[in-house]
Design a protein around this motif. Structure first.
Motif, PDB file in Angstrom:
ATOM      1  N   LEU A  56       0.880  -1.172   0.000  1.00  0.00           N
ATOM      2  CA  LEU A  56       0.000   0.000   0.000  1.00  0.00           C
ATOM      3  C   LEU A  56       0.911   1.214   0.000  1.00  0.00           C
ATOM      4  O   LEU A  56       1.674   1.421   0.953  1.00  0.00           O
ATOM      5  CB  LEU A  56      -0.904  -0.014   1.232  1.00  0.00           C
ATOM      6  N   ILE A  57       0.860   2.004  -1.067  1.00  0.00           N
ATOM      7  CA  ILE A  57       1.841   3.062  -1.287  1.00  0.00           C
ATOM      8  C   ILE A  57       1.169   4.419  -1.430  1.00  0.00           C
ATOM      9  O   ILE A  57       0.181   4.570  -2.158  1.00  0.00           O
ATOM     10  CB  ILE A  57       2.663   2.766  -2.564  1.00  0.00           C
ATOM     11  N   ASP A  58       1.731   5.413  -0.752  1.00  0.00           N
ATOM     12  CA  ASP A  58       1.235   6.777  -0.903  1.00  0.00           C
ATOM     13  C   ASP A  58       1.677   7.322  -2.257  1.00  0.00           C
ATOM     14  O   ASP A  58       2.811   7.078  -2.698  1.00  0.00           O
ATOM     15  CB  ASP A  58       1.779   7.649   0.221  1.00  0.00           C
ATOM     16  N   VAL A  59       0.799   8.035  -2.920  1.00  0.00           N
ATOM     17  CA  VAL A  59       1.123   8.563  -4.251  1.00  0.00           C
ATOM     18  C   VAL A  59       2.148   9.681  -4.167  1.00  0.00           C
ATOM     19  O   VAL A  59       3.159   9.694  -4.879  1.00  0.00           O
ATOM     20  CB  VAL A  59      -0.147   9.074  -4.962  1.00  0.00           C
ATOM     21  N   ASP A 104      -5.893  -0.965  -6.911  1.00  0.00           N
ATOM     22  CA  ASP A 104      -6.929   0.007  -6.565  1.00  0.00           C
ATOM     23  C   ASP A 104      -6.295   1.289  -6.026  1.00  0.00           C
ATOM     24  O   ASP A 104      -5.095   1.334  -5.722  1.00  0.00           O
ATOM     25  CB  ASP A 104      -7.863  -0.581  -5.508  1.00  0.00           C
ATOM     26  N   PHE A 105      -7.113   2.327  -5.930  1.00  0.00           N
ATOM     27  CA  PHE A 105      -6.783   3.566  -5.230  1.00  0.00           C
ATOM     28  C   PHE A 105      -7.693   3.653  -4.020  1.00  0.00           C
ATOM     29  O   PHE A 105      -8.882   3.341  -4.118  1.00  0.00           O
ATOM     30  CB  PHE A 105      -7.033   4.784  -6.127  1.00  0.00           C
ATOM     31  N   ILE A 106      -7.156   4.078  -2.892  1.00  0.00           N
ATOM     32  CA  ILE A 106      -7.979   4.239  -1.709  1.00  0.00           C
ATOM     33  C   ILE A 106      -7.808   5.666  -1.195  1.00  0.00           C
ATOM     34  O   ILE A 106      -6.690   6.182  -1.113  1.00  0.00           O
ATOM     35  CB  ILE A 106      -7.615   3.193  -0.629  1.00  0.00           C
ATOM     36  N   ALA A 114     -12.958  -0.633   4.153  1.00  0.00           N
ATOM     37  CA  ALA A 114     -12.498  -0.545   2.765  1.00  0.00           C
ATOM     38  C   ALA A 114     -11.038  -0.967   2.673  1.00  0.00           C
ATOM     39  O   ALA A 114     -10.632  -1.673   1.743  1.00  0.00           O
ATOM     40  CB  ALA A 114     -12.670   0.881   2.238  1.00  0.00           C
ATOM     41  N   LEU A 115     -10.239  -0.567   3.654  1.00  0.00           N
ATOM     42  CA  LEU A 115      -8.821  -0.936   3.686  1.00  0.00           C
ATOM     43  C   LEU A 115      -8.649  -2.438   3.875  1.00  0.00           C
ATOM     44  O   LEU A 115      -7.872  -3.083   3.152  1.00  0.00           O
ATOM     45  CB  LEU A 115      -8.112  -0.190   4.818  1.00  0.00           C
ATOM     46  N   LEU A 116      -9.351  -3.020   4.832  1.00  0.00           N
ATOM     47  CA  LEU A 116      -9.212  -4.448   5.109  1.00  0.00           C
ATOM     48  C   LEU A 116      -9.653  -5.291   3.910  1.00  0.00           C
ATOM     49  O   LEU A 116      -9.024  -6.305   3.584  1.00  0.00           O
ATOM     50  CB  LEU A 116     -10.019  -4.824   6.347  1.00  0.00           C
ATOM     51  N   GLU A 117     -10.720  -4.849   3.249  1.00  0.00           N
ATOM     52  CA  GLU A 117     -11.189  -5.567   2.056  1.00  0.00           C
ATOM     53  C   GLU A 117     -10.134  -5.510   0.952  1.00  0.00           C
ATOM     54  O   GLU A 117      -9.878  -6.506   0.266  1.00  0.00           O
ATOM     55  CB  GLU A 117     -12.502  -4.951   1.565  1.00  0.00           C
ATOM     56  N   LEU A 118      -9.502  -4.358   0.786  1.00  0.00           N
ATOM     57  CA  LEU A 118      -8.474  -4.184  -0.238  1.00  0.00           C
ATOM     58  C   LEU A 118      -7.254  -5.049   0.059  1.00  0.00           C
ATOM     59  O   LEU A 118      -6.721  -5.713  -0.839  1.00  0.00           O
ATOM     60  CB  LEU A 118      -8.075  -2.715  -0.329  1.00  0.00           C
ATOM     61  N   ILE A 119      -6.819  -5.055   1.297  1.00  0.00           N
ATOM     62  CA  ILE A 119      -5.655  -5.861   1.681  1.00  0.00           C
ATOM     63  C   ILE A 119      -5.933  -7.342   1.443  1.00  0.00           C
ATOM     64  O   ILE A 119      -5.096  -8.069   0.887  1.00  0.00           O
ATOM     65  CB  ILE A 119      -5.271  -5.622   3.153  1.00  0.00           C
TER      66      ILE A 119
END
Length: 214
Positions: A56-59, A104-106, A114-119
């Motif tokens: 998970l990376i900050d843009v 994805d973008f979060i 939303a974060l847990l689902e993405l991970i």
């Protein structure tokens, strides 16, 4: 989720790193945080890549940006799933990230579920990618056991030639082609021509994907 899975978080905001680390670890994930893209890349140089992982990376970060980091990861052959977090994302930014395989973008501030689902989604994909890589490696190893003649026969099979056509092109008897064909199918552990074609198609697709990611 496997207890050996690793979630990388890359952000130059230490408060966000601490917050995400606490949130993810409290939900059972193994989390490794990095405050810059450059530091993350150095860390990966000495890391075992056989473990399923995601990032998970900050843009927007000081130094190398998240999008630049994504391109660097691809050029170096790191194939774990990547998603981005950002307070603001324009269409060109999102388009570029997805073209390079972003999941994805979060949006910040990040919502827990939303974060847990993405991970979870990224780690499932990581497991699938590791399994596919292992199978492709095994197929390549089997192909390396073929003789030069058997490899030539494989190429003609792929092009759709019949045994008699292969024999004519190679200047050998049809029975010899049949023998080579039987031997190579035995070495590759396939019992039908269609299975052989599917196996070789997977190799070709893997090579195309690798080229497109460079």
């Amino acid at each position: 989720m496997d207890t050996n899975d690793v979630v990388y978080v890359v952000d130059d905001d230490l408060a966000i790193l601490d917050s995400l680390k606490w949130l993810l670890e409290s939900n059972g994930y193994t989390v490794l945080c990095h405050h810059s893209a450059e530091y993350f890349l150095k860390f990966l140089e000495i890391t075992d890549q056989s473990t399923p992982s995601c990032a998970l990376i900050d843009v927007r970060m000081k130094g190398m940006s998240g999008l630049d980091l994504q391109e660097k990861l691809l050029s170096l052959g790191f194939d774990f799933p990547v998603s981005f977090m950002t307070g603001y994302a324009d269409i060109p930014m999102v388009s570029k990230a997805f073209q390079h395989g972003a999941i994805d973008f979060i949006q910040k501030p990040i919502k827990k579920y939303a974060l847990l689902e993405l991970i979870d989604r990224m780690l499932v994909k990581s497991h699938s990618m590791k399994k596919e890589l292992l199978e492709i490696t095994r197929i390549r190893e089997k192909l390396e056991t073929l003789t030069r003649r058997e490899k030539d026969v494989v190429k003609h099979i792929i092009s759709g030639k019949l045994n008699k056509e292969i024999a004519k092109v190679m200047g050998i008897e049809v029975k010899t082609v049949e023998a080579h064909r039987a031997n190579l199918m035995d070495k590759l552990q396939v019992n039908r021509p269609t299975t052989l074609l599917l196996l070789l198609f997977r190799i070709e697709q893997a090579e195309v994907t690798a080229i497109n990611q460079q």
